[in-house]
Design a protein around this motif. Structure first.
Motif, PDB file in Angstrom:
ATOM      1  N   ALA A 280      -2.011 -31.905  -3.757  1.00  0.00           N
ATOM      2  CA  ALA A 280      -1.945 -30.954  -2.923  1.00  0.00           C
ATOM      3  C   ALA A 280      -0.948 -29.872  -3.165  1.00  0.00           C
ATOM      4  O   ALA A 280      -1.079 -28.677  -2.961  1.00  0.00           O
ATOM      5  N   ALA A 281       0.242 -30.579  -3.874  1.00  0.00           N
ATOM      6  CA  ALA A 281       1.295 -29.805  -4.182  1.00  0.00           C
ATOM      7  C   ALA A 281       1.220 -29.100  -5.682  1.00  0.00           C
ATOM      8  O   ALA A 281       2.196 -28.287  -6.139  1.00  0.00           O
TER       9      ALA A 281
ATOM     10  N   TYR B  91      -5.078 -38.491   0.522  1.00  0.00           N
ATOM     11  CA  TYR B  91      -4.401 -38.798   1.859  1.00  0.00           C
ATOM     12  C   TYR B  91      -4.544 -40.399   2.332  1.00  0.00           C
ATOM     13  O   TYR B  91      -3.789 -40.964   3.023  1.00  0.00           O
TER      14      TYR B  91
ATOM     15  N   LEU C 221       4.967 -34.693   1.706  1.00  0.00           N
ATOM     16  CA  LEU C 221       3.720 -33.850   1.773  1.00  0.00           C
ATOM     17  C   LEU C 221       2.338 -34.629   1.474  1.00  0.00           C
ATOM     18  O   LEU C 221       1.351 -34.273   2.176  1.00  0.00           O
ATOM     19  N   HIS C 222       2.625 -35.646   0.705  1.00  0.00           N
ATOM     20  CA  HIS C 222       1.261 -36.492   0.375  1.00  0.00           C
ATOM     21  C   HIS C 222       0.689 -37.150   1.773  1.00  0.00           C
ATOM     22  O   HIS C 222      -0.225 -37.634   1.452  1.00  0.00           O
TER      23      HIS C 222
ATOM     24  N   ASP D 212       1.091 -35.659   4.928  1.00  0.00           N
ATOM     25  CA  ASP D 212       1.077 -34.643   5.864  1.00  0.00           C
ATOM     26  C   ASP D 212      -0.446 -34.057   6.053  1.00  0.00           C
ATOM     27  O   ASP D 212      -0.678 -33.385   5.144  1.00  0.00           O
TER      28      ASP D 212
ATOM     29  N   LEU E 279      -1.590 -31.977   8.045  1.00  0.00           N
ATOM     30  CA  LEU E 279      -1.713 -30.638   8.239  1.00  0.00           C
ATOM     31  C   LEU E 279      -1.598 -29.742   6.824  1.00  0.00           C
ATOM     32  O   LEU E 279      -2.374 -28.773   6.739  1.00  0.00           O
ATOM     33  N   TYR E 280      -0.540 -30.196   5.977  1.00  0.00           N
ATOM     34  CA  TYR E 280      -0.440 -29.369   4.739  1.00  0.00           C
ATOM     35  C   TYR E 280      -1.557 -29.611   3.933  1.00  0.00           C
ATOM     36  O   TYR E 280      -2.162 -28.494   3.451  1.00  0.00           O
ATOM     37  N   PHE E 281      -2.388 -30.926   4.027  1.00  0.00           N
ATOM     38  CA  PHE E 281      -3.443 -30.983   3.236  1.00  0.00           C
ATOM     39  C   PHE E 281      -4.723 -30.181   3.711  1.00  0.00           C
ATOM     40  O   PHE E 281      -5.410 -29.557   3.017  1.00  0.00           O
TER      41      PHE E 281
ATOM     42  N   LEU F 136      -4.429 -27.246   5.557  1.00  0.00           N
ATOM     43  CA  LEU F 136      -4.235 -25.864   4.948  1.00  0.00           C
ATOM     44  C   LEU F 136      -4.327 -25.625   3.642  1.00  0.00           C
ATOM     45  O   LEU F 136      -5.098 -24.477   3.526  1.00  0.00           O
ATOM     46  N   MET F 137      -3.817 -26.506   2.864  1.00  0.00           N
ATOM     47  CA  MET F 137      -4.030 -26.117   1.388  1.00  0.00           C
ATOM     48  C   MET F 137      -5.725 -26.084   1.215  1.00  0.00           C
ATOM     49  O   MET F 137      -6.219 -25.346   0.171  1.00  0.00           O
TER      50      MET F 137
END
Length: 807
Positions: free
Chosen positions: A130-131, A174, A190-191, A193, A195-197, A199-200
């Protein structure tokens, strides 16, 4: 630049690309129209992308190796990445160089896009999930799909697949189903989270879908425009290949690069023939220099202009064309020259024919009046500049109407053609022979130094036309009357000079035909007089202004009167008593000779019958018959009716016909004369010796008398030639059992010569001038007392009528 000019340039550029072989690689229309071409372009793009990614990967690995992070990829990661790159390289090689072998596989183009998406997904996984900064490559793949796949929904599907793969990748990370490789600069939290996944994934999916929609739309528009361009190019190429115009393209040195089928068909050269030829080889020598100058001017950047010239076809035929040439450039330098022209050979031939018809006589091919006037003006200008003279000879065939009326216009036309050929043989190349119409010709002589040249030509013409013409089965004899005018002596205006030559020609006819006369101012008065007479002949018939005079024919042996020749006179109310020479030619021209001739014949027969009623000795009355009368089909019936009305036997009528008239159409004359003979009418050939009778012709004619022309009698005393001619005629007539009479006898010496040569009869002023009816009657009454042959100076010529001088 005008729209038309712009379109023409675009067409030439399209054809230029076609000739230069740039279509497969550079033509957008072709690239978008063929799947293989599109695949090749996508494969080339993929090579570039792989090269950039590889270079960046090497660069990043080097940086990380010397950094505090070190080379962080595991051996397994490297192996997977290398195998992925090898896989992409393999299928990219396959799609670029072996597409034709796999093109039949269903959805093969979709497959390579899916493979690209899988490859990108793998790279995203190994670069941080994701990052990862590698997710925008999804957009590049979507753009590839838009370029490669023709349908928009397929592109949208690819965008959806890309978003789905990314979403599945994030979900596996995830859920720890797929461990996320550790990456520098990426927080481990981040891996985990959601919400981050989320949004990406939403962001990548939205961008990918948006790119899919936009690129699909744009590529649809581009494809539509390029298809339109391709259709336009195809129409242009089809037009060039099927055009009725001749289209060709040549290099700077004239080598042929392209010719359309019409060009090949018209000129007859195959494409193989053109490999050995240059444009300049096919241009006719008459036009080569001018056309090559225009060719070089266009190569130098000049604007092409309308051009007309001649190509030489393979069979040697000249092909006249008109058109334009235009130069196309490449990188600022002239690349090739295009030519578009049309075959106007037939049109030029038609124009030349129309010009010829407008300036030449259709029957003889000679210049007509229009061209004659033009050449006369040129000759006059040249003569004025060089101080020379120009001579104009106006020729009119004598009694040509008789031939037309008796033998038909076809024979008459052939005779005119034969006459024109003989006249051409009489003149120089620099002179002009023209036909004005009918039987009228004009000869223009240039570079004249003196009058002798004109006289020599006139005599040459008379002599040439004096020879018989063989038209089919007819032997025809023609004479001509010639009038001559001279520039600048007789005037400055061309029309005026022609008119004056015409006046002189009529004067030549008036003095006996078959001669030439130079114009003189006094002839203008004669012309006016002739006009007055021509207008007055019809009224003279109505007012009975004509009368007959009689001149006796004397038998030398017995001294008796054998016949009285009837000679018509016109008592004109203004001009006085006119002899026949002044109005008979006019009567023939106007057609009034027919009623006038009938009147003379009727009056002569009536007055001869009156003499018989008075108890005078029977004698013939001689009447001159015009050639126009002779060709009338009802002439014989008319004579029979007149004889019946007058109560006069046919044996008492003598018809005098000139030798020239009977020799114009001997075959016709034979039939007419035989009909007169069967009726019992006496036939006399008048003016004998001036025509072209041969012994064979005389044997065919049913005639009784030969009348020696007075021109041979006039000088028999002192001219050995005339004496010999007269003697020969008398001897020939005697050998043929024909009576021979000499006219124009005016002196005792002439009479003595004729008597010694055993001429049978004489006629002339020595015995009596033409007398009016009362005097002729008195003369005949006095002759009853003669009992011995007539002797000159002992004739009973009335002292009241002294012998006039010869005219």
């Amino acid at each position: 630049m005008s729209a038309t000019r712009f379109e023409a340039i675009q067409w030439f550029e399209t054809l230029t690309r076609r000739l230069q072989g740039e279509g497969a690689e550079t033509s957008g229309a072709q690239a978008f129209s063929h799947v293989a071409h599109r695949n090749r372009l996508v494969a080339q793009t993929r090579w570039i992308l792989l090269a950039l990614l590889g270079l960046y990967g090497i660069y990043a690995a080097g940086i990380f190796t010397v950094s505090k992070f070190g080379f962080f990829l595991t051996q397994a990661q490297v192996i997977v990445l290398v195998l992925s790159v090898i896989g992409v390289t393999a299928y990219n090689f396959l799609f670029q160089f072996a597409y034709s072998r796999i093109a039949h596989i269903p959805c093969i183009n979709h497959l390579q896009i899916v493979l690209d998406l899988l490859f990108v997904t793998i790279l995203i996984h190994f670069s941080g999930g994701a990052a990862s900064w590698f997710w925008p490559v999804y957009l590049i793949v979507t753009i590839e799909a838009a370029f490669l796949l023709p349908r928009s929904k397929d592109v949208w599907l690819v965008g959806a697949i890309g978003g789905t793969l990314y979403g599945l990748l994030l979900a596996s990370h995830y859920s720890n189903a797929l461990p996320v490789p550790a990456m520098p600069f990426v927080a481990e939290s981040l891996h985990h989270d959601p919400l981050y996944f989320l949004l990406m994934w939403v962001w990548v999916a939205i961008l990918n879908s948006t790119v899919a929609i936009i690129t699909a739309y744009l590529m649809t528009v581009i494809r539509r425009e390029h298809q339109a361009l391709r259709d336009s190019e195809e129409r242009l190429c089809n037009f060039v290949d099927t055009a009725n115009d001749l289209i060709f393209c040549v290099a700077e040195d004239g080598r042929f690069l392209y010719v359309n089928p019409e060009w090949q068909e018209t000129l007859g050269y195959s494409l193989e023939d053109l490999n050995e030829l240059r444009l300049q080889d096919l241009i006719h020598l008459d036009n080569r220099s001018r056309c090559l100058i225009e060719f070089r001017r266009v190569l130098g950047g000049g604007k092409g202009s309308a051009l007309e010239g001649d190509f030489v076809a393979q069979n040697g035929r000249r092909v006249t064309v008109e058109g334009n040439i235009s130069c196309t450039h490449k990188e600022g330098q002239p690349a090739m020259v295009w030519g578009i022209c049309r075959d106007i050979t037939q049109r030029k031939a038609a124009e030349d024919q129309l010009y010829h018809l407008a300036h030449h006589d259709a029957l003889t091919g000679l210049p007509n009046r229009t061209l004659l006037i033009d050449r006369l003006n040129q000759a006059k200008a040249l003569a004025h500049r060089n101080g020379q003279m120009v001579g104009i000879l106006f020729l009119d065939l004598d009694r040509f109407k008789l031939i037309n009326d008796t033998l038909g216009h076809n024979v008459g036309d052939q005779l005119l053609q034969a006459v024109s050929r003989r006249l051409k043989g009489c003149i120089r190349e620099i002179d002009t022979l023209a036909r004005l119409g009918g039987d009228e010709f004009i000869v223009t002589l240039v570079n004249l130094q003196d009058m002798l040249d004109l006289k020599n030509l006139a005599n040459k013409v008379l002599k040439s036309l004096g020879k018989p013409f063989q038209i089919g089965e007819h032997e025809l004899f023609v004479t001509t009357s010639v009038g001559i005018s001279l520039y600048p002596t007789d005037g400055q205006q061309v029309e005026g000079l022609i008119k004056k030559a015409d006046i002189a020609m009529y004067h030549a006819k008036a003095v006996g035909r078959n001669n030439y006369q130079f114009y003189h101012q006094r002839m203008d008065e004669d012309a006016e007089r002739r006009l007055v007479l021509a207008n007055g002949i019809r009224k003279a018939l109505e007012r009975e202004e004509f009368s007959l005079h009689y001149q006796p024919k004397i038998d030398i042996a017995s001294g008796t009167v054998t016949a009285m020749e009837a000679l018509v006179r016109w008592q004109h109310p203004e001009l006085g008593l006119l002899p026949p020479a002044e109005f008979i030619p006019l009567a023939e021209e106007t057609g009034l000779i027919l009623p006038l001739g009938e009147w003379v014949l009727r009056r002569a027969c009536t007055e001869n019958a009156g003499w018989r009623a008075q108890g005078l000795p029977p004698m013939r009355v001689a009447v001159n018959i015009s050639g126009y009368q002779l060709q009338q089909p009802n002439l014989l019936d008319s004579i029979v009716e007149i004889l019946k009305e007058a109560g006069m036997p046919a044996e008492a009528l003598e018809l005098e016909i000139t030798e020239t008239v009977v020799m114009q159409n001997p075959e016709f004359a034979v039939g007419v004369l035989n009909a007169f003979r069967d009726l019992g009418i006496h036939i006399s050939i008048d003016d004998f010796g001036t025509g072209y009778s041969s012994l064979s012709h005389l044997k065919k004619f049913s005639i009784n008398t030969l009348k020696i022309d007075k021109s041979f009698v006039r000088d028999v005393e002192n001219n050995s030639t005339d004496a010999a001619i007269a003697s020969a005629i008398i001897a020939m007539g005697s050998s043929l059992n024909l009576q021979v009479i000499a006219e124009g006898v005016e002196t005792e010496g002439q009479y003595a010569f004729l008597r010694d040569k055993l001429c049978h009869e004489v006629q002339g002023y020595l015995f009596s001038k033409p007398l009016p009816l009362e005097a002729a009657t008195a003369f005949l009454q006095k002759q009853q007392t003669l009992v011995k042959p007539i002797v000159p100076n002992r004739m009973g010529v009335n002292d009241e009528h002294p012998m006039p001088q010869a005219s």
